[in-house]
Design a protein around this motif. Sequence first.
Motif, short mmCIF file in Angstrom:
data_model
loop_
_atom_site.label_atom_id
_atom_site.label_comp_id
_atom_site.label_asym_id
_atom_site.label_seq_id
_atom_site.Cartn_x
_atom_site.Cartn_y
_atom_site.Cartn_z
N GLY A 48 -81.03 -43.73 -45.73
CA GLY A 48 -82.35 -43.14 -45.54
C GLY A 48 -82.56 -42.68 -44.12
N ASP A 49 -83.22 -41.55 -43.98
CA ASP A 49 -83.64 -41.06 -42.67
C ASP A 49 -85.14 -40.86 -42.74
OD1 ASP A 49 -83.53 -40.18 -40.10
OD2 ASP A 49 -82.24 -38.46 -40.46
N VAL A 50 -85.81 -40.98 -41.60
CA VAL A 50 -87.26 -40.95 -41.59
C VAL A 50 -87.78 -39.96 -40.56
CG1 VAL A 50 -87.49 -43.33 -42.39
CG2 VAL A 50 -87.37 -42.87 -39.94
N GLY A 51 -89.03 -39.57 -40.77
CA GLY A 51 -89.69 -38.65 -39.85
C GLY A 51 -90.78 -37.88 -40.56
N PRO A 52 -91.75 -37.36 -39.82
CA PRO A 52 -92.80 -36.54 -40.42
C PRO A 52 -92.19 -35.29 -41.06
CG PRO A 52 -93.33 -37.15 -38.16
CD PRO A 52 -91.91 -37.50 -38.37
N GLN A 97 -84.34 -47.46 -37.10
CA GLN A 97 -85.10 -47.72 -35.89
C GLN A 97 -85.04 -46.58 -34.86
OE1 GLN A 97 -87.30 -50.11 -35.52
NE2 GLN A 97 -87.86 -49.14 -33.58
N PRO A 98 -83.85 -45.98 -34.59
CA PRO A 98 -83.85 -44.88 -33.62
C PRO A 98 -84.76 -43.72 -34.01
CG PRO A 98 -81.62 -45.67 -34.00
CD PRO A 98 -82.48 -46.34 -35.02
N ALA A 99 -84.75 -43.36 -35.31
CA ALA A 99 -85.61 -42.28 -35.77
C ALA A 99 -87.08 -42.68 -35.69
CB ALA A 99 -85.24 -41.87 -37.20
N LEU A 100 -87.37 -43.93 -36.02
CA LEU A 100 -88.75 -44.41 -35.92
C LEU A 100 -89.22 -44.39 -34.47
CD1 LEU A 100 -88.60 -47.42 -38.41
CD2 LEU A 100 -90.02 -45.38 -38.67
N ALA A 101 -88.34 -44.82 -33.57
CA ALA A 101 -88.69 -44.86 -32.15
C ALA A 101 -88.93 -43.45 -31.62
CB ALA A 101 -87.60 -45.55 -31.36
N ALA A 102 -88.03 -42.52 -32.02
CA ALA A 102 -88.20 -41.13 -31.58
C ALA A 102 -89.50 -40.54 -32.12
CB ALA A 102 -87.01 -40.30 -32.03
N GLY A 103 -89.81 -40.85 -33.37
CA GLY A 103 -91.06 -40.36 -33.96
C GLY A 103 -92.27 -40.93 -33.27
N GLY A 104 -92.15 -42.16 -32.76
CA GLY A 104 -93.27 -42.79 -32.07
C GLY A 104 -93.65 -42.12 -30.78
N TRP A 145 -97.51 -36.93 -34.09
CA TRP A 145 -97.21 -37.89 -35.14
C TRP A 145 -96.85 -39.28 -34.62
CZ3 TRP A 145 -98.89 -36.17 -39.48
CH2 TRP A 145 -98.90 -34.79 -39.74
N GLY A 146 -96.93 -39.47 -33.31
CA GLY A 146 -96.51 -40.73 -32.73
C GLY A 146 -97.26 -41.93 -33.27
N ARG A 147 -98.57 -41.84 -33.37
CA ARG A 147 -99.36 -42.99 -33.84
C ARG A 147 -98.99 -43.34 -35.27
NH1 ARG A 147 -104.98 -43.06 -35.90
NH2 ARG A 147 -105.74 -45.20 -35.83
N MET A 148 -98.84 -42.32 -36.11
CA MET A 148 -98.46 -42.58 -37.50
C MET A 148 -97.10 -43.27 -37.57
SD MET A 148 -97.71 -39.98 -40.69
CE MET A 148 -95.98 -39.69 -40.23
N MET A 149 -96.11 -42.77 -36.82
CA MET A 149 -94.78 -43.34 -36.90
C MET A 149 -94.73 -44.74 -36.32
SD MET A 149 -93.12 -41.19 -38.64
CE MET A 149 -91.54 -42.03 -38.52
N GLN A 150 -95.58 -45.02 -35.32
CA GLN A 150 -95.66 -46.38 -34.81
C GLN A 150 -96.21 -47.33 -35.87
OE1 GLN A 150 -98.03 -46.04 -31.27
NE2 GLN A 150 -96.53 -44.74 -30.24
N ASN A 151 -97.23 -46.87 -36.60
CA ASN A 151 -97.78 -47.68 -37.69
C ASN A 151 -96.77 -47.86 -38.82
OD1 ASN A 151 -100.25 -48.01 -36.42
ND2 ASN A 151 -101.17 -46.21 -37.39
N VAL A 152 -96.02 -46.81 -39.11
CA VAL A 152 -94.97 -46.90 -40.13
C VAL A 152 -93.94 -47.95 -39.72
CG1 VAL A 152 -93.03 -45.69 -41.20
CG2 VAL A 152 -95.26 -44.57 -41.05
N ALA A 153 -93.52 -47.89 -38.45
CA ALA A 153 -92.52 -48.85 -37.95
C ALA A 153 -93.05 -50.28 -38.07
CB ALA A 153 -92.16 -48.52 -36.51
N THR A 154 -94.30 -50.48 -37.72
CA THR A 154 -94.90 -51.82 -37.81
C THR A 154 -94.96 -52.31 -39.24
OG1 THR A 154 -96.23 -51.45 -35.83
CG2 THR A 154 -96.96 -53.18 -37.32
#
Length: 273
Positions: free
Chosen positions: A86-90, A189-196, A201-210
Amino acid sequence: MPTTRTVLITGASSGIGRITALQLLKRGWTVHAAARRVEAMEDLRGRGAVVHALDITDSDSRQALSDAVAEHGGGLDALVNNAGYGDVGPLETMPLDAARAMFEVNVFGLMGLTQALLPAMRSRGQGRIVNISSIAGRFVTPGAGWYGASKFAVEALSDALRMELQSFGVKVVVIEPGLIRTGFEAVSQPALAAGGDDPVWGRMMQNVATAWAEGFRQGSDPDVVAACIERALTEADPSPRYRCGSSSESALIQRFIPTRLWDAMVRRRMIGD
Protein backbone atom coordinates in the motif's frame (compact mmCIF):
# COMPACT_ATOMS: atom_id res chain seq x y z
CA MET A 1 -8.31 -32.70 -3.28
CA PRO A 2 -5.57 -35.32 -2.88
CA THR A 3 -4.18 -36.29 0.54
CA THR A 4 -0.99 -34.29 -0.07
CA ARG A 5 -2.14 -30.92 -1.27
CA THR A 6 -0.01 -28.36 -3.06
CA VAL A 7 -0.30 -24.59 -2.66
CA LEU A 8 1.53 -21.61 -4.10
CA ILE A 9 1.75 -18.55 -1.85
CA THR A 10 2.99 -15.22 -3.18
CA GLY A 11 4.51 -12.57 -0.96
CA ALA A 12 5.78 -15.38 1.27
CA SER A 13 8.92 -13.62 2.53
CA SER A 14 7.17 -11.83 5.39
CA GLY A 15 3.92 -11.11 7.18
CA ILE A 16 0.76 -12.97 6.29
CA GLY A 17 2.36 -14.94 3.45
CA ARG A 18 5.21 -16.26 5.60
CA ILE A 19 2.95 -17.22 8.52
CA THR A 20 0.52 -18.95 6.16
CA ALA A 21 3.35 -20.91 4.56
CA LEU A 22 4.57 -22.06 7.97
CA GLN A 23 1.06 -23.02 9.03
CA LEU A 24 0.38 -25.08 5.92
CA LEU A 25 3.77 -26.79 6.09
CA LYS A 26 2.83 -27.96 9.58
CA ARG A 27 -0.41 -29.34 8.16
CA GLY A 28 1.45 -31.42 5.59
CA TRP A 29 0.89 -29.29 2.51
CA THR A 30 3.47 -29.07 -0.24
CA VAL A 31 4.17 -25.34 -0.18
CA HIS A 32 5.61 -23.31 -3.04
CA ALA A 33 6.71 -19.99 -1.53
CA ALA A 34 7.35 -17.09 -3.90
CA ALA A 35 8.65 -13.56 -3.35
CA ARG A 36 11.23 -11.08 -4.62
CA ARG A 37 13.52 -11.63 -1.63
CA VAL A 38 14.51 -15.27 -1.87
CA GLU A 39 17.03 -14.94 0.95
CA ALA A 40 14.21 -14.00 3.33
CA MET A 41 12.57 -17.40 2.70
CA GLU A 42 15.51 -19.60 3.64
CA ASP A 43 13.78 -20.62 6.86
CA LEU A 44 10.81 -21.77 4.81
CA ARG A 45 13.13 -23.76 2.56
CA GLY A 46 14.62 -25.34 5.67
CA ARG A 47 11.17 -26.45 6.76
CA GLY A 48 10.44 -28.08 3.41
CA ALA A 49 8.99 -25.35 1.23
CA VAL A 50 9.91 -25.06 -2.44
CA VAL A 51 11.20 -21.51 -2.75
CA HIS A 52 10.91 -19.38 -5.91
CA ALA A 53 12.00 -15.91 -6.92
CA LEU A 54 9.09 -13.83 -8.21
CA ASP A 55 8.76 -10.30 -9.51
CA ILE A 56 5.01 -10.31 -9.83
CA THR A 57 5.05 -7.24 -12.07
CA ASP A 58 7.17 -9.04 -14.70
CA SER A 59 5.40 -11.38 -17.14
CA ASP A 60 8.53 -13.48 -17.72
CA SER A 61 8.98 -13.97 -13.99
CA ARG A 62 5.34 -15.00 -13.60
CA GLN A 63 5.62 -17.50 -16.45
CA ALA A 64 8.88 -18.91 -15.09
CA LEU A 65 7.16 -19.50 -11.75
CA SER A 66 4.20 -21.17 -13.43
CA ASP A 67 6.55 -23.45 -15.38
CA ALA A 68 8.57 -24.32 -12.28
CA VAL A 69 5.46 -25.27 -10.33
CA ALA A 70 4.25 -27.43 -13.23
CA GLU A 71 7.63 -29.16 -13.49
CA HIS A 72 7.49 -30.04 -9.81
CA GLY A 73 4.71 -32.49 -10.64
CA GLY A 74 1.41 -33.39 -9.06
CA GLY A 75 -0.50 -30.30 -10.09
CA LEU A 76 -1.38 -27.21 -8.09
CA ASP A 77 -4.37 -27.47 -5.78
CA ALA A 78 -4.44 -23.89 -4.56
CA LEU A 79 -3.08 -20.41 -5.23
CA VAL A 80 -2.91 -17.79 -2.48
CA ASN A 81 -2.50 -14.38 -4.10
CA ASN A 82 -1.02 -12.57 -1.12
CA ALA A 83 1.65 -10.31 -2.68
CA GLY A 84 0.72 -6.66 -2.43
CA TYR A 85 1.54 -3.34 -0.83
CA GLY A 86 0.00 0.00 0.00
CA ASP A 87 1.01 3.57 -0.71
CA VAL A 88 -0.70 6.59 0.78
CA GLY A 89 -1.29 10.23 0.02
CA PRO A 90 -4.01 12.73 -0.89
CA LEU A 91 -5.60 12.00 -4.25
CA GLU A 92 -4.81 15.52 -5.44
CA THR A 93 -1.07 15.16 -4.94
CA MET A 94 -0.22 11.46 -5.08
CA PRO A 95 1.68 10.88 -8.36
CA LEU A 96 -0.17 8.74 -10.87
CA ASP A 97 3.02 6.76 -11.43
CA ALA A 98 2.88 5.71 -7.77
CA ALA A 99 -0.74 4.64 -8.21
CA ARG A 100 0.14 2.67 -11.38
CA ALA A 101 2.98 0.90 -9.57
CA MET A 102 0.57 -0.18 -6.85
CA PHE A 103 -1.93 -1.48 -9.41
CA GLU A 104 0.85 -3.37 -11.22
CA VAL A 105 1.45 -5.40 -8.06
CA ASN A 106 -1.97 -5.55 -6.40
CA VAL A 107 -4.11 -6.01 -9.51
CA PHE A 108 -2.30 -6.73 -12.79
CA GLY A 109 0.41 -8.87 -11.22
CA LEU A 110 -2.19 -10.85 -9.28
CA MET A 111 -4.26 -11.46 -12.40
CA GLY A 112 -1.25 -12.14 -14.60
CA LEU A 113 -0.09 -14.96 -12.34
CA THR A 114 -3.64 -16.28 -12.02
CA GLN A 115 -3.97 -16.37 -15.81
CA ALA A 116 -0.73 -18.33 -16.08
CA LEU A 117 -1.84 -20.96 -13.56
CA LEU A 118 -5.54 -21.25 -14.35
CA PRO A 119 -5.45 -23.47 -17.46
CA ALA A 120 -3.88 -26.37 -15.53
CA MET A 121 -6.40 -26.04 -12.70
CA ARG A 122 -9.28 -25.83 -15.12
CA SER A 123 -8.13 -28.87 -17.09
CA ARG A 124 -7.90 -30.88 -13.85
CA GLY A 125 -11.40 -29.79 -12.90
CA GLN A 126 -10.39 -28.64 -9.44
CA GLY A 127 -8.50 -25.95 -7.60
CA ARG A 128 -8.88 -23.03 -5.29
CA ILE A 129 -7.82 -19.41 -5.67
CA VAL A 130 -7.64 -17.29 -2.53
CA ASN A 131 -7.18 -13.58 -3.13
CA ILE A 132 -6.04 -11.44 -0.21
CA SER A 133 -7.99 -8.21 -0.27
CA SER A 134 -8.60 -5.97 2.75
CA ILE A 135 -11.37 -4.15 4.53
CA ALA A 136 -10.04 -1.33 2.31
CA GLY A 137 -11.61 -3.30 -0.53
CA ARG A 138 -15.03 -2.59 0.96
CA PHE A 139 -14.65 1.07 1.97
CA VAL A 140 -11.93 3.71 1.75
CA THR A 141 -10.56 6.30 4.12
CA PRO A 142 -8.87 9.66 3.47
CA GLY A 143 -5.28 9.34 2.32
CA ALA A 144 -5.70 5.77 1.09
CA GLY A 145 -7.87 6.24 -1.97
CA TRP A 146 -5.57 4.58 -4.51
CA TYR A 147 -4.79 1.66 -2.21
CA GLY A 148 -8.50 1.16 -1.63
CA ALA A 149 -9.13 1.38 -5.37
CA SER A 150 -6.65 -1.45 -5.98
CA LYS A 151 -8.38 -3.62 -3.39
CA PHE A 152 -11.83 -2.74 -4.77
CA ALA A 153 -10.48 -4.03 -8.09
CA VAL A 154 -9.38 -7.30 -6.44
CA GLU A 155 -12.89 -7.71 -5.05
CA ALA A 156 -14.51 -7.16 -8.45
CA LEU A 157 -12.12 -9.46 -10.28
CA SER A 158 -12.63 -12.16 -7.66
CA ASP A 159 -16.40 -11.96 -8.04
CA ALA A 160 -16.15 -12.32 -11.80
CA LEU A 161 -13.66 -15.18 -11.52
CA ARG A 162 -15.83 -17.00 -9.01
CA MET A 163 -18.79 -16.99 -11.40
CA GLU A 164 -16.74 -17.77 -14.51
CA LEU A 165 -14.95 -20.74 -12.93
CA GLN A 166 -17.79 -22.34 -11.00
CA SER A 167 -18.61 -24.87 -13.71
CA PHE A 168 -14.92 -25.86 -13.98
CA GLY A 169 -14.58 -26.92 -10.35
CA VAL A 170 -12.28 -24.03 -9.40
CA LYS A 171 -13.44 -22.09 -6.34
CA VAL A 172 -12.50 -18.45 -5.76
CA VAL A 173 -12.40 -16.91 -2.29
CA VAL A 174 -11.63 -13.41 -1.03
CA ILE A 175 -10.04 -12.77 2.37
CA GLU A 176 -10.67 -9.35 3.88
CA PRO A 177 -8.26 -8.77 6.77
CA GLY A 178 -8.74 -5.86 9.10
CA LEU A 179 -5.86 -4.16 10.89
CA ILE A 180 -3.03 -6.71 11.03
CA ARG A 181 0.39 -6.17 12.59
CA THR A 182 2.54 -6.88 9.52
CA GLY A 183 4.54 -3.64 9.48
CA PHE A 184 2.21 -2.02 6.93
CA GLU A 185 2.10 1.21 8.92
CA ALA A 186 5.89 1.31 9.21
CA VAL A 187 6.31 0.91 5.45
CA SER A 188 3.81 3.71 4.93
CA GLN A 189 5.47 6.02 7.46
CA PRO A 190 7.73 7.91 5.00
CA ALA A 191 4.76 8.75 2.78
CA LEU A 192 2.67 9.71 5.80
CA ALA A 193 5.47 11.92 7.10
CA ALA A 194 5.91 13.59 3.71
CA GLY A 195 2.17 14.18 3.48
CA GLY A 196 2.22 15.74 6.93
CA ASP A 197 4.42 18.55 5.59
CA ASP A 198 2.04 19.45 2.76
CA PRO A 199 0.70 23.01 3.19
CA VAL A 200 -2.83 21.97 2.16
CA TRP A 201 -3.11 18.35 3.21
CA GLY A 202 -0.64 18.25 6.10
CA ARG A 203 -3.22 18.36 8.89
CA MET A 204 -5.28 15.59 7.31
CA MET A 205 -2.26 13.34 6.80
CA GLN A 206 -1.10 13.94 10.36
CA ASN A 207 -4.53 12.85 11.60
CA VAL A 208 -4.43 9.84 9.29
CA ALA A 209 -1.02 8.87 10.68
CA THR A 210 -2.29 9.18 14.25
CA ALA A 211 -5.43 7.13 13.53
CA TRP A 212 -3.40 4.42 11.81
CA ALA A 213 -0.88 4.26 14.66
CA GLU A 214 -3.68 3.84 17.20
CA GLY A 215 -5.46 1.26 15.05
CA PHE A 216 -2.43 -0.88 14.30
CA ARG A 217 -1.37 -0.88 17.97
CA GLN A 218 -4.61 -2.76 18.59
CA GLY A 219 -4.22 -4.84 15.43
CA SER A 220 -4.32 -8.62 15.18
CA ASP A 221 -1.39 -10.97 14.65
CA PRO A 222 -0.88 -12.35 11.12
CA ASP A 223 -1.65 -15.87 12.32
CA VAL A 224 -5.30 -14.82 12.59
CA VAL A 225 -5.31 -14.30 8.83
CA ALA A 226 -3.30 -17.47 8.23
CA ALA A 227 -5.97 -19.45 10.07
CA CYS A 228 -8.64 -17.79 7.94
CA ILE A 229 -6.74 -18.65 4.75
CA GLU A 230 -6.39 -22.26 5.86
CA ARG A 231 -10.13 -22.40 6.46
CA ALA A 232 -10.80 -20.99 2.99
CA LEU A 233 -8.48 -23.62 1.50
CA THR A 234 -9.88 -26.61 3.36
CA GLU A 235 -13.62 -26.13 3.74
CA ALA A 236 -15.49 -28.27 1.23
CA ASP A 237 -17.80 -25.40 0.32
CA PRO A 238 -15.94 -22.20 1.20
CA SER A 239 -17.68 -18.88 1.62
CA PRO A 240 -17.04 -16.38 -1.18
CA ARG A 241 -15.62 -13.99 1.47
CA TYR A 242 -14.02 -14.24 4.87
CA ARG A 243 -13.38 -11.29 7.19
CA CYS A 244 -10.83 -11.62 9.98
CA GLY A 245 -8.77 -9.57 12.37
CA SER A 246 -9.15 -6.30 14.24
CA SER A 247 -11.77 -3.87 12.86
CA SER A 248 -12.79 -6.30 10.10
CA GLU A 249 -16.39 -6.09 11.32
CA SER A 250 -16.45 -2.48 10.11
CA ALA A 251 -16.68 -3.80 6.54
CA LEU A 252 -20.03 -5.30 7.48
CA ILE A 253 -21.29 -2.45 9.65
CA GLN A 254 -20.50 0.20 7.01
CA ARG A 255 -23.04 -1.32 4.63
CA PHE A 256 -25.89 -0.42 6.99
CA ILE A 257 -24.86 3.17 7.78
CA PRO A 258 -26.06 6.02 5.54
CA THR A 259 -23.21 7.36 3.44
CA ARG A 260 -23.36 10.90 4.84
CA LEU A 261 -23.27 9.62 8.41
CA TRP A 262 -20.37 7.27 7.61
CA ASP A 263 -18.47 10.11 5.92
CA ALA A 264 -19.00 12.33 8.96
CA MET A 265 -17.73 9.63 11.33
CA VAL A 266 -14.59 9.01 9.26
CA ARG A 267 -13.91 12.70 8.68
CA ARG A 268 -14.20 13.44 12.39
CA ARG A 269 -11.59 10.78 13.16
CA MET A 270 -9.19 11.21 10.25
CA ILE A 271 -9.61 14.80 9.08
CA GLY A 272 -10.65 16.47 12.30
CA ASP A 273 -13.69 18.47 11.27
